[in-house]
Motif scaffolding. Sequence first.
Motif, PDB file in Angstrom:
ATOM      1  N   LEU A  20       0.831  -1.208   0.000  1.00  0.00           N
ATOM      2  CA  LEU A  20       0.000   0.000   0.000  1.00  0.00           C
ATOM      3  C   LEU A  20       0.864   1.255   0.000  1.00  0.00           C
ATOM      4  CD1 LEU A  20      -2.777  -1.103   2.514  1.00  0.00           C
ATOM      5  CD2 LEU A  20      -3.051  -0.700   0.067  1.00  0.00           C
ATOM      6  N   ARG A  24       0.811   4.024  -3.053  1.00  0.00           N
ATOM      7  CA  ARG A  24       0.488   5.439  -2.812  1.00  0.00           C
ATOM      8  C   ARG A  24       1.608   6.343  -3.342  1.00  0.00           C
ATOM      9  NH1 ARG A  24      -1.139   3.465   2.529  1.00  0.00           N
ATOM     10  NH2 ARG A  24      -3.413   3.286   2.590  1.00  0.00           N
ATOM     11  N   LEU A  53      -7.276   1.285  -0.715  1.00  0.00           N
ATOM     12  CA  LEU A  53      -6.914   2.585  -1.279  1.00  0.00           C
ATOM     13  C   LEU A  53      -8.136   3.481  -1.403  1.00  0.00           C
ATOM     14  CD1 LEU A  53      -4.447   1.388  -4.059  1.00  0.00           C
ATOM     15  CD2 LEU A  53      -3.845   2.694  -2.016  1.00  0.00           C
ATOM     16  N   ALA A  57      -8.683   7.152   0.498  1.00  0.00           N
ATOM     17  CA  ALA A  57      -8.599   8.331  -0.364  1.00  0.00           C
ATOM     18  C   ALA A  57      -9.349   9.547   0.165  1.00  0.00           C
ATOM     19  CB  ALA A  57      -9.081   7.976  -1.769  1.00  0.00           C
TER      20      ALA A  57
END
Length: 911
Positions: A20, A24, A53, A57
């Motif tokens: 992750l 990102r 994700l 966000a």
Amino acid sequence: MADSGTPEAGCPLIGRDRDLRLLRERLRLGSGGGALLLSGEAGVGKSAVLDALAAAAPADGARVLRASGVEFEAHCGYSVLNQLFFPHLAALERLDTPLRAALRVALGFDTGPAPEHLLVSNAVLRLLQAVADGRPLLLLVDDLHWVDPASTAVFGSVARRAPGLDIAFLAAARPGELGPRDADALPAHDLPPLAEEAAGRLLGSRFPDLSRSAHRRVLAEAGGNPLALLELPTALPPAPVDCPAVPPVPVTPIAVSSLGNRLERLFGARVAGLPAPSRRLLLLAALEGTGDLGVLRAAARRAAEELGTGSGPGQSPEHGPEHGPDDGQKPDDGQDPEHGQDPEHRRDDLAPLEQERLVHVEEGGRRLAFRHPLIRSAVVGQAPSSARRAAHAALAAALAGRPERRAWHLGEATLEPDEEVAALLAHAAGLSLRRGDASGAMRTLVRSAELTPDGPQRGRRLAEAAYLGAESTGALTSARRLLDHARQAAPVGDGSLHSATAAALLLLNGDGDVPAAHRLLTSAIESAAAAHGHRAEDKALVDALHVLAVLCFFGADEALWQSYYRAVERLTPGPPAFLAVLGRTFSDPARTGAAAHGPLDALTLALAAAPVGEADPVLTTRVGTGALYLDRLGEVRTPAWQVVRAGREGGPARRYISALIHLCLDDYLTGAWDEALDLAREGLGACREHGYDAFAWYFQYIEAIVLGARGHTAESLATAGTVIDWATRHRAPCAAHYAHHAAAVAALGDGDHALAHRHAVAVSPAGTLASHAPHALWVAAHLVEAAVRGDRREEAAAHVRAMRENGIAAVSSRHALLVEASAALCAEDDEEALRLFALALDTPGAERWRFDHARVQLAQGERLRRTGASAGARAPLRAALASFEALGATPWADRARAELRAADRPGQLTI
């Protein structure tokens, strides 16, 4: 169960912190944007990573849009774009009218002219920005390998342009499932299986009561696959109490493909235990694709009604019920689940599916989503073919207002030829084409033809599919096969212009020759007159005439062009402007080209009037063809680049190649030779990839002429020879004329004036500009120079007279420059020669043609020095040298330097 590494939705992912973080960083959400492909095997947790994700966000101030490919919807053009934007239709009103109209047509909400790929891509980008409303945007696409090709092409365009627009684009796909172009289009992040420690934590969190031996066995069999970790324990038999004295039996992890098959079987077993109405709803959802509960309820109701008449999902019209009362299926509430209850009132049909964690409902209860694609595959795989066909029929009935999707479901529900269904599919293909999805239209026409009874109609539909493959999509191999099938279906032929145009293009790109392709197409145009009535709005006729113009150009023969002239003259109420222009500029531009400037003005103005990036690619390439011999390709450079960018992103191959040709030719004339070579290499690659062998010679010509001008004489002449060989075999003299031009330039640079003369007169004899040999224009000045320097002054003078008599100075500023310069080379009187050189160089716009302009400056400097005006010679010689050095035209630069040295020593002569 979701494709996840988390025991419950909303909980932190286990073992994915590093992935992750890297995602990102690379997506740069809120910092400009980026694009990535998340690659991983089935069940490894791709969807769970997308979930994580998406959940994070909003904390970064970002908007999230999400869509997913569906295996059984991959045939419907723009279906995933429709899925993505359906909740945001109000934002469409914020787009400019052309973009809004294009996207509404592409998504199937309106009818209208077919929008081109790049126009749809631009509209999607603007719509994404409108939905984002000034915030960063995270666009997630799951199961990219099942996204329809039209949507995939648009996503590719979005991904390439995302950086800088603050759009983070992340698509997920299984390795090996994407084609080479799509697989290489994005940088990839491979999602590995969970490490052993993380896998143990995930398994323990979900199944804390699992025995130690079972725990070890599941860990070994799952191999770090999160979905397997969460599903395999449910299939374990009851285990004895652990006995520490007995060592565990080592278990070798099974292969990923076998694991996927085993998981699919596990899901299939859970589906088999469901009540029949729930199974029916699940099968409908698997085949419907979008998860629209309104459509699914209507289809389920229709299916139940059909069951009352003896056919429907789970029942074969031919053989009766697939499952009787003793088939082992669990009845619902002690009743026969297939009869007596209206699904509209059976709100609990969905409950067993959610309880078994096979599906979940999202978007305010309006959409059903499978928790993993393997569930969908299991549902369809275990359903009898009769049940699948009946489900498709029920879905078709529920989609009466969506003709394209309805036609596809009817096609899947039908086994035997059925003209009514075939006609609906043919109509759906037309809808796809009007939405700009030529590939989707081609596939739909093929299915329509499969369901068409034997006869001419079947042949026509196959021929139309072949035409789309040959003319638009670049699927030439498929087009050849389809055309063969069309001829078998209608061996006598029916005058189909689609069939003839496809056949002509295939002949041109195969082993056939230009005259044969020309005869085939002209015969078809004449024999189909009763059908097309010479109407200018008949698209098949106009397209056929455009291809006919290309064949006539290749043939460089007035007799071939006469059939084109006759056909265009008969068009009512009059020919389209581009066809009229082609008849003047592409056929015999030395005699008729100058008169076409006015009509061409109107076409270039139409291109210029389009908003930036939204010019019609078909018009762009056709106007470019008309502008070629008027030296006005520069006016279509911007829209031509638009077509090239679309081609690089999967747009129609023929237009892509045509735009590359136009850019290459303009680059050569204006001195952008490095770019010309780069684009020529790209064009050759595109021709090889898509099978357009008949257009490769344009790019070989560019290579030959630039290399020749730069002094690589042997390589240039060899490449020119290759083109001449191809042109001879295919009886395409125009291609040979281009090659002779390149060879003449190489020979002049090498000082071999006799060879240059032989190549120049192979295009047009001295003293005349060959009729309907367009490239005679481009070779004329080279012929004069070769004749003068080879002591053939009478021939040179005769050719200058022909240039003047035909008025080619009015064709363009380049030809005005070259006519006066050629006359100056022939002039015996020094004063007259210098007057003509000055007149040539004073031509407005002459400096645009950098190589030709420098050659004239060199010739002027040479003449000045030979008359004793060495001081006056230095300025044009220095200017010529600077241009030649910038171009890399080494032989010409060497000549200019030698002349400059001689000018600095006036008493010394040069040879």
